[in-house]
Design an enzyme around this catalytic site. Sequence first.
Site, PDB file in Angstrom:
ATOM      1  N   HIS A   1      33.411 -15.124   8.932  1.00  0.00           N
ATOM      2  CA  HIS A   1      32.286 -15.617   9.739  1.00  0.00           C
ATOM      3  C   HIS A   1      31.425 -16.585   8.925  1.00  0.00           C
ATOM      4  CE1 HIS A   1      29.608 -11.938   8.562  1.00  0.00           C
ATOM      5  NE2 HIS A   1      29.115 -12.979   7.946  1.00  0.00           N
TER       6      HIS A   1
ATOM      7  N   GLU B   1      30.763 -14.735  14.516  1.00  0.00           N
ATOM      8  CA  GLU B   1      31.822 -13.763  14.251  1.00  0.00           C
ATOM      9  C   GLU B   1      33.148 -14.210  14.862  1.00  0.00           C
ATOM     10  OE1 GLU B   1      31.264 -11.509  12.178  1.00  0.00           O
ATOM     11  OE2 GLU B   1      29.692 -10.084  12.713  1.00  0.00           O
TER      12      GLU B   1
ATOM     13  N   ASN C   1      35.263 -11.494   6.859  1.00  0.00           N
ATOM     14  CA  ASN C   1      36.114 -11.734   8.035  1.00  0.00           C
ATOM     15  C   ASN C   1      36.116 -13.216   8.433  1.00  0.00           C
ATOM     16  OD1 ASN C   1      33.596 -12.093   9.137  1.00  0.00           O
ATOM     17  ND2 ASN C   1      33.733 -10.467  10.655  1.00  0.00           N
TER      18      ASN C   1
ATOM     19  N   ASP D   1      20.183 -18.026  10.027  1.00  0.00           N
ATOM     20  CA  ASP D   1      20.268 -16.883  10.939  1.00  0.00           C
ATOM     21  C   ASP D   1      19.177 -15.871  10.601  1.00  0.00           C
ATOM     22  OD1 ASP D   1      21.369 -16.101   8.505  1.00  0.00           O
ATOM     23  OD2 ASP D   1      23.360 -15.717   9.295  1.00  0.00           O
TER      24      ASP D   1
HETATM   25  C1  GLP Z   1      25.702 -12.274   6.201  1.00  0.00           C
HETATM   26  C2  GLP Z   1      25.066 -13.603   6.501  1.00  0.00           C
HETATM   27  C3  GLP Z   1      25.996 -14.743   6.182  1.00  0.00           C
HETATM   28  C4  GLP Z   1      26.543 -14.577   4.781  1.00  0.00           C
HETATM   29  C5  GLP Z   1      27.320 -13.295   4.697  1.00  0.00           C
HETATM   30  C6  GLP Z   1      27.947 -13.049   3.344  1.00  0.00           C
HETATM   31  O1  GLP Z   1      26.561 -11.857   7.204  1.00  0.00           O
HETATM   32  N1  GLP Z   1      24.687 -13.724   7.869  1.00  0.00           N
HETATM   33  O2  GLP Z   1      25.303 -15.970   6.325  1.00  0.00           O
HETATM   34  O3  GLP Z   1      27.380 -15.663   4.481  1.00  0.00           O
HETATM   35  O4  GLP Z   1      26.406 -12.234   4.979  1.00  0.00           O
HETATM   36  O5  GLP Z   1      27.028 -12.417   2.500  1.00  0.00           O
HETATM   37  P1  GLP Z   1      27.250 -12.129   0.975  1.00  0.00           P
HETATM   38  O6  GLP Z   1      26.997 -13.391   0.274  1.00  0.00           O
HETATM   39  O7  GLP Z   1      26.245 -11.071   0.621  1.00  0.00           O
HETATM   40  O8  GLP Z   1      28.653 -11.655   0.825  1.00  0.00           O
END
Ligand code: GLP
Length: 241
Positions: free
Chosen positions: A138, A143, A136, A67
Amino acid sequence: MDIRIFKNEAEIGKAAGQLFCDAVKENPSCVLGLATGATPVPTYNYMVEEYKAGNVSFKDITTFNLDEYCDLPKEHKNSYYSFMFENLFSKIDVNADNVNFLDGNTDDPEAESARYAEAIASKGGIDVQLLGIGRNGHIGFNEPDAELERFTHLVELTPDTIEANSRFFASEAEVPKHALTMGIHSVFKARKILLLASGKNKAAAINALVKSNITTACPATLLCLHPDVTVICDEDAYSLV
Ligand code: GLP
C-alpha cells in the site's frame, strides 16, 4: 524509476534527507508532501541536523501530510499530526500555519477531501512527495483492492495494515479501523515522488514494485507510470529483487 540501494536505514535517511534539503535550498518556498511510519524517521532526523547546523531553513515551506487516522483525537500520541510535530515540525523552523493535515475526525469525508485538494492546488501542487510502503504494497493508506480510488477518500484498513501498525499502540484493538488518505491520482500529481523502504519485511513489496505487472493488488506497482520516481531502499528491502 531511479532505484538507489544503501546499506542501512541511516544511509537512507542521509540520502533522502539531503534530497529534501537540496529541494528546499533550490526553492525555499517549495511544497512538500510528507509521510509517517518508522521508515522516514531517519530522513526527518537528518533534516533536523542540517537545520541545526545552519545549512538549511524551512521557514517558507508548505507541507501536506499524506494520510491521517480517523476517530483519533489529533492530540493523541499516535495521530499522524502528533507524529509530525514530534519527529520534525517542533525541531525545525517551519511555520506552523503552513503545515496541513487531513482532519480524520471530520463527519464529512467528501467535503474534507475536496478541501484538501483545493488547499494543495492553491499552493501550486506538491513539488516532492515522500512515500513509505506497506508490507502489502500500500501507499499512503491505498490498500490492495480490485479498484483504487483516484482522489482523497475514507478507507477501511485491512487486517494486515492494522496488525502492522499495532506496534505503535498498546494493543491491536486500539488501532483505528479507518483513515483518510490521499488517492493515487492525488499522489501522482506531485512533480517528484520519493519512496523509501527499509528492512526485510518490505522485501516482497519492493520486489513487486520493481518486477511485477502493474496491479491494484499491489498499489505501489502503479508508481512505474509516474515520470519522476526515486526509490531509496536498503539491502534488506531489496533482497528479493
Ligand atoms: C502506514 C502509513 C504509510 C506507511 C506505512 C509503512 O500504513 N499510512 O504511509 O508507508 O505505514 O510504515 P513503516 O514505515 O512504519 O513501515
